[in-house]
Design a protein around this motif. Structure first.
Motif, PDB file in Angstrom:
ATOM      1  N   VAL A 110      13.717  -5.849  28.932  1.00 33.43           N
ATOM      2  CA  VAL A 110      12.972  -6.048  30.176  1.00 33.43           C
ATOM      3  C   VAL A 110      11.476  -5.975  29.860  1.00 33.43           C
ATOM      4  CG1 VAL A 110      12.369  -4.976  32.372  1.00 33.43           C
ATOM      5  CG2 VAL A 110      14.754  -5.249  31.742  1.00 33.43           C
ATOM      6  N   GLY A 111      11.118  -5.045  28.966  1.00 29.63           N
ATOM      7  CA  GLY A 111       9.721  -4.909  28.567  1.00 29.63           C
ATOM      8  C   GLY A 111       9.189  -6.172  27.915  1.00 29.63           C
ATOM      9  N   ILE A 112      10.015  -6.799  27.066  1.00 32.18           N
ATOM     10  CA  ILE A 112       9.587  -8.037  26.414  1.00 32.18           C
ATOM     11  C   ILE A 112       9.354  -9.126  27.463  1.00 32.18           C
ATOM     12  CG2 ILE A 112      10.296  -9.877  24.855  1.00 32.18           C
ATOM     13  CD1 ILE A 112      11.737  -7.884  23.176  1.00 32.18           C
ATOM     14  N   ALA A 113      10.325  -9.252  28.378  1.00 29.74           N
ATOM     15  CA  ALA A 113      10.207 -10.258  29.429  1.00 29.74           C
ATOM     16  C   ALA A 113       8.933 -10.023  30.230  1.00 29.74           C
ATOM     17  CB  ALA A 113      11.434 -10.213  30.337  1.00 29.74           C
ATOM     18  N   ASN A 114       8.682  -8.758  30.488  1.00 28.78           N
ATOM     19  CA  ASN A 114       7.533  -8.360  31.280  1.00 28.78           C
ATOM     20  C   ASN A 114       6.213  -8.718  30.608  1.00 28.78           C
ATOM     21  OD1 ASN A 114       6.676  -7.177  33.545  1.00 28.78           O
ATOM     22  ND2 ASN A 114       6.619  -5.123  32.689  1.00 28.78           N
ATOM     23  N   THR A 115       6.104  -8.311  29.337  1.00 28.56           N
ATOM     24  CA  THR A 115       4.892  -8.618  28.578  1.00 28.56           C
ATOM     25  C   THR A 115       4.654 -10.115  28.553  1.00 28.56           C
ATOM     26  OG1 THR A 115       5.366  -6.727  27.175  1.00 28.56           O
ATOM     27  CG2 THR A 115       3.767  -8.306  26.359  1.00 28.56           C
ATOM     28  N   LEU A 116       5.736 -10.836  28.341  1.00 27.67           N
ATOM     29  CA  LEU A 116       5.624 -12.280  28.219  1.00 27.67           C
ATOM     30  C   LEU A 116       5.192 -12.905  29.537  1.00 27.67           C
ATOM     31  CD1 LEU A 116       6.193 -13.517  25.569  1.00 27.67           C
ATOM     32  CD2 LEU A 116       8.385 -14.308  26.420  1.00 27.67           C
ATOM     33  N   ALA A 117       5.805 -12.423  30.640  1.00 28.44           N
ATOM     34  CA  ALA A 117       5.480 -12.983  31.950  1.00 28.44           C
ATOM     35  C   ALA A 117       4.004 -12.762  32.254  1.00 28.44           C
ATOM     36  CB  ALA A 117       6.353 -12.337  33.023  1.00 28.44           C
ATOM     37  N   LEU A 118       3.520 -11.560  31.934  1.00 33.48           N
ATOM     38  CA  LEU A 118       2.121 -11.264  32.209  1.00 33.48           C
ATOM     39  C   LEU A 118       1.208 -12.077  31.296  1.00 33.48           C
ATOM     40  CD1 LEU A 118       2.495  -7.444  32.733  1.00 33.48           C
ATOM     41  CD2 LEU A 118       2.102  -9.180  34.457  1.00 33.48           C
ATOM     42  N   SER A 119       1.626 -12.267  30.048  1.00 34.78           N
ATOM     43  CA  SER A 119       0.828 -13.058  29.124  1.00 34.78           C
ATOM     44  C   SER A 119       0.768 -14.512  29.582  1.00 34.78           C
ATOM     45  CB  SER A 119       1.411 -12.984  27.718  1.00 34.78           C
ATOM     46  OG  SER A 119       1.423 -11.658  27.276  1.00 34.78           O
ATOM     47  N   VAL A 120       1.897 -15.024  30.057  1.00 30.88           N
ATOM     48  CA  VAL A 120       1.940 -16.407  30.532  1.00 30.88           C
ATOM     49  C   VAL A 120       0.943 -16.582  31.666  1.00 30.88           C
ATOM     50  CG1 VAL A 120       3.351 -17.969  31.909  1.00 30.88           C
ATOM     51  CG2 VAL A 120       4.259 -16.995  29.809  1.00 30.88           C
ATOM     52  N   HIS A 121       0.918 -15.567  32.536  1.00 23.78           N
ATOM     53  CA  HIS A 121      -0.004 -15.618  33.654  1.00 23.78           C
ATOM     54  C   HIS A 121      -1.440 -15.679  33.148  1.00 23.78           C
ATOM     55  CE1 HIS A 121      -1.428 -14.756  37.690  1.00 23.78           C
ATOM     56  NE2 HIS A 121      -2.301 -13.944  37.121  1.00 23.78           N
ATOM     57  N   GLU A 122      -1.726 -14.870  32.123  1.00 25.81           N
ATOM     58  CA  GLU A 122      -3.075 -14.844  31.565  1.00 25.81           C
ATOM     59  C   GLU A 122      -3.452 -16.167  30.907  1.00 25.81           C
ATOM     60  OE1 GLU A 122      -3.614 -10.247  30.192  1.00 25.81           O
ATOM     61  OE2 GLU A 122      -3.447 -11.787  28.662  1.00 25.81           O
ATOM     62  N   ARG A 123      -2.449 -16.804  30.344  1.00 28.98           N
ATOM     63  CA  ARG A 123      -2.753 -17.975  29.520  1.00 28.98           C
ATOM     64  C   ARG A 123      -2.503 -19.279  30.251  1.00 28.98           C
ATOM     65  NH1 ARG A 123       1.132 -16.372  24.918  1.00 28.98           N
ATOM     66  NH2 ARG A 123       0.568 -14.197  24.570  1.00 28.98           N
ATOM     67  N   THR A 124      -2.565 -19.233  31.576  1.00 30.56           N
ATOM     68  CA  THR A 124      -2.270 -20.441  32.348  1.00 30.56           C
ATOM     69  C   THR A 124      -3.097 -21.637  31.871  1.00 30.56           C
ATOM     70  OG1 THR A 124      -1.856 -19.016  34.220  1.00 30.56           O
ATOM     71  CG2 THR A 124      -2.098 -21.346  34.678  1.00 30.56           C
ATOM     72  N   ARG A 125      -4.409 -21.412  31.741  1.00 28.29           N
ATOM     73  CA  ARG A 125      -5.284 -22.543  31.396  1.00 28.29           C
ATOM     74  C   ARG A 125      -5.064 -22.967  29.959  1.00 28.29           C
ATOM     75  NH1 ARG A 125     -11.221 -21.964  32.995  1.00 28.29           N
ATOM     76  NH2 ARG A 125     -11.016 -24.221  33.017  1.00 28.29           N
ATOM     77  N   GLU A 126      -4.790 -21.981  29.116  1.00 26.32           N
ATOM     78  CA  GLU A 126      -4.534 -22.288  27.717  1.00 26.32           C
ATOM     79  C   GLU A 126      -3.303 -23.183  27.584  1.00 26.32           C
ATOM     80  OE1 GLU A 126      -5.070 -18.661  25.592  1.00 26.32           O
ATOM     81  OE2 GLU A 126      -3.674 -19.389  24.074  1.00 26.32           O
ATOM     82  N   SER A 127      -2.279 -22.823  28.351  1.00 23.16           N
ATOM     83  CA  SER A 127      -1.051 -23.624  28.309  1.00 23.16           C
ATOM     84  C   SER A 127      -1.334 -25.038  28.803  1.00 23.16           C
ATOM     85  CB  SER A 127       0.026 -22.983  29.175  1.00 23.16           C
ATOM     86  OG  SER A 127       0.263 -21.668  28.774  1.00 23.16           O
ATOM     87  N   ALA A 128      -2.160 -25.132  29.856  1.00 13.08           N
ATOM     88  CA  ALA A 128      -2.477 -26.448  30.399  1.00 13.08           C
ATOM     89  C   ALA A 128      -3.218 -27.286  29.362  1.00 13.08           C
ATOM     90  CB  ALA A 128      -3.320 -26.292  31.663  1.00 13.08           C
ATOM     91  N   LEU A 129      -4.147 -26.645  28.652  1.00 14.47           N
ATOM     92  CA  LEU A 129      -4.892 -27.375  27.616  1.00 14.47           C
ATOM     93  C   LEU A 129      -3.934 -27.923  26.565  1.00 14.47           C
ATOM     94  CD1 LEU A 129      -7.617 -28.106  26.256  1.00 14.47           C
ATOM     95  CD2 LEU A 129      -7.449 -25.927  25.053  1.00 14.47           C
ATOM     96  N   LEU A 130      -3.006 -27.047  26.134  1.00 17.39           N
ATOM     97  CA  LEU A 130      -2.047 -27.480  25.116  1.00 17.39           C
ATOM     98  C   LEU A 130      -1.198 -28.636  25.628  1.00 17.39           C
ATOM     99  CD1 LEU A 130      -0.997 -24.011  23.725  1.00 17.39           C
ATOM    100  CD2 LEU A 130      -1.982 -25.882  22.399  1.00 17.39           C
ATOM    101  N   ARG A 131      -0.811 -28.541  26.905  1.00 25.48           N
ATOM    102  CA  ARG A 131       0.004 -29.618  27.477  1.00 25.48           C
ATOM    103  C   ARG A 131      -0.807 -30.903  27.514  1.00 25.48           C
ATOM    104  NH1 ARG A 131       3.832 -31.109  28.749  1.00 25.48           N
ATOM    105  NH2 ARG A 131       4.140 -31.107  30.998  1.00 25.48           N
ATOM    106  N   ALA A 132      -2.106 -30.814  27.867  1.00 25.23           N
ATOM    107  CA  ALA A 132      -2.950 -32.007  27.901  1.00 25.23           C
ATOM    108  C   ALA A 132      -3.064 -32.616  26.516  1.00 25.23           C
ATOM    109  CB  ALA A 132      -4.330 -31.650  28.438  1.00 25.23           C
TER     110      ALA A 132
END
Lengths: 254, 905
Positions: B791-813
């Protein structure tokens, strides 16, 4: 150099990217907003074009649709001779990866990668090992990044970061590079540098650049300026100067 | 400020929900433990009070001593007592026909009004020579009213039919109920007089008093107490049952064990939730700074953070308690359905079961929020205007110093416990050392785990392309976060590995020790040498056995030494074991003797041994009958060096009671005639009626014990000892056979006959089943801790994903496909899981070995065995769980629109 505005009257092969009767509507029903209304525009290979217009004119939306970042409501977008409308997300992504370059206003670089890693990121994503070394060197030298390659983005100035972004956009030799307010966060000196490099990449490296901006000074670096207002194409200008562009904008906002 | 706190809770509810799952799981464990053990206790209480029947008060003697008759007389005179009787319990045996089974014999007064046990048929015993019998034992033995049963007067774990047996006539059948004391073996009820005639070794004795009419038990007990006084203890029936439940230690042990695992789960949950708070704080830096800008004080920021965590902890704990109740009932119901007689009854929820888990959950959540809350107070108001997080404090010198100190003392403690001292002090040193080392590793995590992640990530990156390389960098971009996430998993995996290594090593040690001895899968042996041929056929018919070897034998006496003669069929023996080449290679005219015998007779291979005739018709399985039953006082073996409890052929003379007829059949000594003949024993010829009794010794069989055995072929045995009988049946199981099932089948076939069943397969199967069950239970309990870590891993990841929203978008672009983005997050989660579990497996192996060595000592011959399959499975499950944990965050990241993510500030 051909700067004719009518895409349908010319041989399609000379257009790097073109749109025809493009319509983009956000939302549905009463709350819907029409961002683009029947926009037709074409950008020839080897040219530097600026798209200008007041806030809410639809210039960013047009860029997103042309670049395959967003879907269109109706109309057609050709990247080279590939029709973008109707492509799935995966095909669109692969197309962006291979044939489109991007320079954004901010947040262009991954903070965890060095300048060199950021530059080759598109190749890395595509699983291609190493660019054509000659091309890579030429891009890096043109942009003056040779001694900055090992630095992380946090160790680079804003202008240097945008130059890394330009290098990254060029590294795949894309059909077209889209730049969205590339100088929006920069001081005038850095802006001038970045815009010079964009122009250099067109005239010396033979690339195609489409830039969205609301800065007349930035637009003056382009070969041609296309004006938008309320989601419609209104006017265009070749060999722009700052004065002429400002004049045109005044007319547009009247 | 409270309204701001609540609003902030509401706003971050989604992000907090996942992290609160860790607290829910841990408190559910605690609550479940209480409910489960309460239910078990109430059920046991019912069972223990059963045999008190209508008795209102019970008098016991301290230390379970016997109860003098005058106490009974005194109790009988207490006003309000209408009936009193003395009860004594003797753990004995029951013999009906050829069957023996353990039995509990209880004294019951004739005309008892206690109302226990329930008479099913007939009546209670009223005079010596009579008994009542538990109805299930009666059914098993086919005994009815009027039949006679036998009670051996001496019962020391080995049935000895040669000694005295008292005959009792069954006058009634009773149901003793489900009290644990009477639940195994047969139940017999006799008069007090009869019981005392049978034995003077009663185990438990008490006086039960039944009160008249309405007299409350407490008053009854008080009145009796005034009369009998010290040293006797008077309790009401209810108090007595409670005392017995507690003194059994079962519920206390189960509670302590479960709570220990609940504590581990809470610890892991604490790591996870503290990590979550830290991440959230980074994401809320600007929000906090803005609050400070508009005039919120540091104290208010601190209290607001704590209030938030308290609200979260309270809500999560309440949900956890409810979940725990549900789980406990589910598990209890499943256990009672699976194991007949598992003590589990319905109980009302106790206050403890609600208050303790909520309090503990609250405390852990608030405790986990303390450091992040303190960090929050350090956010300067100007941070609101900058786009940077709070500067992360570097590892801190205190932390490094503490880590080094813990590691050094810990390793020293383990070294002392394993290498220097192997007594209790050594074990304590090793245990404390292990705990300190582990804490040191946790403290040193930020310096240890990120490099490991990078190492593993670099290896993976080579195969997985861009997603792998991106994930490797992302996983450690925040070293503290990565460390906390992996550490949570490290705790559970380390403990699981310790258990796995401990179990595997114990099993390997047992196997290694058995393999040194007589290596046959199953050995059915009779000390009296009277295995009926029908039983041999029964064993032969058991499915799953590939080969059977029959050992026949007798005993004789040579130079005053009692020796066992064992006849084997070499081909049969070779089929059941590959470990006895010398005996398997026997031919007619040849013999193998054991080393002790060779030594006393001064025989070497090539010599000829003349065998005297049988001493009597009591026949022995020459290879002995298992550990502990060697009668070293027997004169026949007393001269041989004895090492006591050796398995296998070492102790040939178990259960022998023959007279030490040392010289009875010796014609004389020193009449050997050939130089190849052994001196002093070539003496059987006169008795043998002219038959050639000489056998060539081909080999000396090494054995640790004092066994004096001669192994020869069936042909020679039949010729020399025509009266020899079957003393042992050796059986080899098919390669993939179910050893437990075969063992059970052999036990069934041999029930009622006085044989012992041993063998490596049987012992191994028993051990491995015990260890497997233990391992399974412990693993299941530790799985909660691992689940929380996931659960902790899922949690860390979910929060990191939230932090990296723009980064993910850049990579997708830039052309990263949705699949690649999902893969990036999956690899990131898998990396953290892999490092946590790899480190845990390594540490667990070390700790397991240290623990075993310090517990048993290096001289015990510990075989360190690591079940590679088990560990690989553990790591694989952890990595898989990490991958699963990434699914939801990855979905969210991949679904985000590129355009809106790029636009979002």
């Amino acid at each position: 150099m051909s700067v004719t505005a009518r895409p349908d009257s010319q041989d399609m092969r000379t257009w790097a990217v073109s749109a025809r009767e493009l319509v983009k509507v956000y939302g549905a029903g009463e709350t819907s907003v029409t961002a683009l209304r029947q926009v037709s525009v074409a950008f020839a290979s080897g040219t530097f074009t600026a798209i200008m217009g007041p806030s809410g004119s639809g210039k960013s939306t047009l860029m997103h649709c042309l670049a395959g970042l967003d879907t269109v409501t109706s109309g057609s977008v050709l990247l080279g001779d590939t029709e973008l409308v109707g492509l799935g997300d995966k095909q669109m992504t692969l197309l962006r990866r291979q044939r489109v370059g991007f320079v954004f206003q901010a947040f262009n670089l991954l903070p965890t990668l060095t300048a060199a890693q950021n530059i080759t990121l598109p190749l890395d994503i595509a699983g291609r090992r190493g660019a054509d070394p000659a091309w890579r060197d030429r891009v890096i030298d043109t942009l003056g990044l040779r001694d900055r390659l090992g630095h992380l983005p946090s160790e680079l100035s804003g202008g240097q970061q945008q130059r890394v972004a330009c290098a990254r956009a060029l590294i795949t030799r894309p059909d077209v590079v889209f730049a969205d307010e590339p100088t929006g966060n920069l001081d005038s000196r850095s802006s001038g540098e970045v815009l010079s490099f964009l122009r250099m990449s067109v005239h010396e490296l033979g690339q195609t650049v489409v830039m969205v901006t609301h800065d007349a000074a930035a637009a003056s670096y382009a070969d041609r300026v296309v004006f938008l207002r309320d989601g419609r194409r209104t006017d265009e200008m070749t060999e722009p100067t700052v004065e002429r562009v400002l004049e045109a904008l005044k007319t547009l906002e009247r | 400020m409270l309204s701001i706190t609540l609003a902030s809770l509401r706003a971050h509810l989604g992000r907090l929900l996942l992290s609160s799952a860790a607290i829910v799981l841990a408190t559910a464990f605690v609550a479940g433990t209480f409910v489960f053990t309460d239910a078990m206790r109430s059920s046991l209480l019912g069972a223990f009070s059963q045999d008190l029947g209508r008795a209102g008060a019970v008098v016991t003697a301290p230390g379970d001593r016997d109860m003098p008759g005058d106490v009974l007389s005194a109790v009988r005179r207490v006003p309000g007592v209408v009936h009193a009787e003395r009860r004594a319990v003797w753990d004995a045996a029951l013999r009906s026909g050829d069957r023996f089974e353990p039995a509990t014999i209880v004294s019951i007064a004739p005309g008892s009004t206690v109302g226990w046990p329930k008479v099913v048929q007939g009546r209670l015993a009223s005079r010596p020579g009579e008994t009542v019998l538990g109805h299930d034992a009666a059914q098993r033995g086919g005994v009815g009213i009027g039949d006679t049963v036998g009670v051996p007067l001496h019962w020391e774990g080995v049935v000895d039919r040669e000694r005295e047996t008292r005959k009792l006539r069954v006058v009634g059948l009773v149901d003793p109920g489900s009290a644990p004391r009477y639940s195994s073996g047969a139940f017999l009820g006799v008069t007090d007089e009869q019981l005392r005639e049978l034995t003077d070794e009663v185990k438990v004795a008490s006086v039960l008093a039944v009160a008249a009419g309405e007299l409350p038990p407490a008053e009854l007990a008080a009145r009796i107490d005034r009369v009998v006084g010290r040293p006797y203890v008077v309790r009401t029936a209810e108090e007595q049952a409670q005392q017995e439940v507690s003194s059994g230690g079962l519920t206390a042990g189960v509670t302590a064990g479960l709570l220990a695992f609940a504590g581990i789960a809470l610890f892991v949950a604490g790591i996870v939730i503290a990590n979550t708070f830290s991440i959230l704080l980074v994401q809320r830096t600007r929000e906090m700074a803005l609050l400070r800008c508009v005039g919120v004080t540091r104290g208010q920021v601190f209290r607001s953070m704590l209030a938030e965590s308290a609200a979260l902890g309270l809500a999560a704990s309440v949900v956890g308690v409810l979940t725990g109740f549900g789980l406990a009932y589910g598990v209890g119901a499943a256990l009672s359905a699976t194991f007949e007689g598992f003590p589990f009854g319905a109980v009302a929820l106790s206050a403890t079961a609600v208050v303790v888990p909520v309090a503990v959950g609250l405390a852990v959540t608030i405790g986990a929020a303390l450091l992040p809350a303190r960090a929050a107070t350090r956010i300067p108001p100007v941070a609101a205007l900058r786009d940077q997080g709070i500067p992360t404090r570097r590892g801190g010198r205190t932390r490094s110093v503490l880590a080094m100190a813990a590691l050094l003392t810990g390793v020293a403690g383990m070294a002392v416990g394993t290498l220097v001292r192997t007594d209790t002090a050594g074990f304590i040193a090793a245990f404390a050392g292990g705990v300190l080392t582990f804490l040191g590793i946790l403290l040193a995590g930020p310096a240890l785990i990120p490099p490991l992640v990078r190492l593993v990530g670099a290896t993976l990156g080579r195969w997985l392309g861009a997603p792998g390389r991106l994930a490797a960098v992302n996983a450690v971009r925040n070293p503290r976060r990565a460390t906390a996430t992996a550490s949570a998993l490290l705790v559970g995996v380390t403990l699981m590995t310790i258990m796995s290594v401990g179990a595997a090593s114990l099993q390997a040690t047992v196997t290694a020790q058995m393999d040194e001895e007589f290596p046959v899968d199953f050995m059915v042996r009779s000390g009296e040498g009277n295995i009926p041929p029908a039983l041999v056929e029964d064993i032969r018919g058991i499915p799953g056995l590939s080969d059977i070897a029959i050992v026949r034998g007798t005993t004789t006496s040579l130079n005053g030494q009692k020796i066992a003669i064992s006849g084997v069929d070499p081909h049969q023996l070779a089929a059941v074991t590959s470990q006895l080449p010398s005996i398997c290679g026997l031919r007619p005219g040849q013999a193998v003797i054991t080393q002790p015998l060779a030594r006393t007779l001064r025989i070497t291979p090539g010599d000829t041994l003349h065998l005297p005739p049988a001493t009597h018709t009591g026949h022995q399985d020459g290879t002995g009958s298992g550990k502990g039953d060697q009668d070293s006082s027997d004169p026949a073996t007393a001269t041989a060096p004895s090492t006591g409890n050796q398995h296998g052929p070492g102790n040939a003379t178990g259960n022998q009671h023959g007279p030490g007829n040392a010289t009875g059949n010796q014609d004389g000594t020193g009449n050997g005639e050939g130089d190849r003949e052994t001196t002093g024993i070539g003496n059987g010829i006169g008795d043998g009626g002219g038959q050639a009794r000489g056998l060539t010794i081909t080999s000396i069989f090494p054995t640790k014990g004092s066994a004096a055995v001669v192994y020869l072929t069936h042909q020679d045995l039949d010729r020399l000892y025509p009266d020899a009988t079957i003393g042992g049946v050796y059986a080899q199981a098919e390669p993939d056979a179910d050893l437990l099932a075969i063992g059970a089948a052999i036990d069934r076939a041999t029930t009622g006959s006085s044989v012992t069943v041993t063998g490596t397969a049987k012992t191994q199967a028993t051990y491995s089943e015990l260890l497997d069950t233990l391992l399974l239970v412990v693993t299941a309990l530790l799985a909660v801790a691992v689940l929380i870590a996931v659960v902790g891993i899922a949690n860390t990841l979910a929060l990191s994903v939230h932090e990296r929203t723009r980064e993910s978008a850049l990579l997708r672009a830039l052309g990263l496909t949705r699949g690649q983005l999902r893969a990036t997050l999956a690899v990131e989660a898998a990396l953290l899981a892999a490092v946590g579990s790899l480190l845990g497996a390594g540490l667990g192996t070390l700790f397991g070995w240290v623990g075993l060595t310090s517990m048993l000592g290096p001289s015990f011959g510990i075989v360190l065995d690591v079940s590679a399959l088990h560990l690989a499975g553990l790591i694989a499950v952890a990595v898989l769980a990490g991958l699963l944990a990434s699914v939801l965050p990855a979905r969210r990241a991949a679904r985000a629109s590129v355009v809106s993510a790029l636009a979002s500030e």
